[in-house]
Design a protein around this motif. Sequence first.
Motif, PDB file in Angstrom:
ATOM      1  N   LYS A  77       0.083  33.560  51.422  1.00  0.00           N
ATOM      2  CA  LYS A  77       1.245  33.845  50.417  1.00  0.00           C
ATOM      3  C   LYS A  77       0.447  34.216  49.179  1.00  0.00           C
ATOM      4  CE  LYS A  77       4.603  30.329  51.624  1.00  0.00           C
ATOM      5  NZ  LYS A  77       5.349  29.026  51.250  1.00  0.00           N
ATOM      6  N   PHE A  78       1.038  35.017  48.405  1.00  0.00           N
ATOM      7  CA  PHE A  78       0.338  35.505  47.289  1.00  0.00           C
ATOM      8  C   PHE A  78      -0.232  34.402  46.201  1.00  0.00           C
ATOM      9  CE2 PHE A  78       0.265  36.336  42.664  1.00  0.00           C
ATOM     10  CZ  PHE A  78      -0.400  37.330  42.578  1.00  0.00           C
ATOM     11  N   SER A  79       0.403  33.266  46.049  1.00  0.00           N
ATOM     12  CA  SER A  79       0.016  32.030  45.493  1.00  0.00           C
ATOM     13  C   SER A  79      -1.297  31.654  45.895  1.00  0.00           C
ATOM     14  CB  SER A  79       0.892  30.828  45.325  1.00  0.00           C
ATOM     15  OG  SER A  79       1.496  30.564  46.457  1.00  0.00           O
ATOM     16  N   GLN A  80      -1.475  31.512  47.443  1.00  0.00           N
ATOM     17  CA  GLN A  80      -2.625  30.862  47.901  1.00  0.00           C
ATOM     18  C   GLN A  80      -3.536  31.929  47.556  1.00  0.00           C
ATOM     19  OE1 GLN A  80      -0.882  30.791  52.120  1.00  0.00           O
ATOM     20  NE2 GLN A  80      -0.684  28.664  51.932  1.00  0.00           N
ATOM     21  N   LEU A  81      -3.385  33.110  47.816  1.00  0.00           N
ATOM     22  CA  LEU A  81      -4.480  34.172  47.733  1.00  0.00           C
ATOM     23  C   LEU A  81      -5.149  34.127  46.324  1.00  0.00           C
ATOM     24  CD1 LEU A  81      -6.267  36.464  48.703  1.00  0.00           C
ATOM     25  CD2 LEU A  81      -4.470  37.955  48.079  1.00  0.00           C
ATOM     26  N   ALA A  82      -3.993  33.862  45.247  1.00  0.00           N
ATOM     27  CA  ALA A  82      -4.561  33.859  43.780  1.00  0.00           C
ATOM     28  C   ALA A  82      -5.437  32.687  43.299  1.00  0.00           C
ATOM     29  CB  ALA A  82      -3.348  33.875  42.996  1.00  0.00           C
ATOM     30  N   ALA A  83      -5.283  31.604  44.131  1.00  0.00           N
ATOM     31  CA  ALA A  83      -6.020  30.491  43.990  1.00  0.00           C
ATOM     32  C   ALA A  83      -7.526  30.569  44.606  1.00  0.00           C
ATOM     33  CB  ALA A  83      -5.113  29.275  44.741  1.00  0.00           C
TER      34      ALA A  83
END
Length: 213
Positions: free
Chosen positions: A11-17
């Motif tokens: 997910k985008f949120s996971q990648l951003a983290a």
Amino acid sequence: MNDGIIPPNIKFSQLAAKTGYGSQQSGAIIYVTDGGGTLAGTNSNPAVRLVAQPGIYAFDGTVWQSMASKAGNVIFTAKVGTGNGGILAGTINSNTFTTIPLTEGTNIGGGTWANNLYEIPVTGTYIIKSSIRRQDSNTPTVVQLYQYVGLSNEQDVADGAWVQIPNSFRYTMLYTRFAKFTKGDKIRLCAYSDGGNMPYSDASINIVLVSSN
């Protein structure tokens, strides 16, 4: 039996983290199941600023780059005005280079829009289209209008266009430019009015990526 490699899904949120990616991870490939949309460009992790849409992305050592070709597609639009020529959206002051303030619309190319500047996401050839419509008025003034989309708004350059706007209703100046830009270039829609102030009701910009190179 079906062939092919399915990259890791994230997910985008996971990648951003994930902030540990560097040059040693160049060439890594993932599939992002959702996108950051317009928020991708302002995320605190600069590596994901181009991850606006779901899809396959490859890490180039600095940022995640989409592997989907966008050539020939409209990658960015912005505008101001409602389409009603009688409503004032702004004024181009006489003898002054003016950046036209626009509201971001479509943005699928990974470029960022801030302070009325569009940052080119990838080096390539682009078609730029823009328009400025003079506000309908009972007492229109004849002016010479200069319109330009590019790197500077403080000079009259050959890539811009001049036109004489007559004292009549419903006049829209159209502009098209075919140009090569470099990744990181910041372009804007600007105008110059010679002969008096020019109120406008609508303005827009449309950017198409023809080819990346």
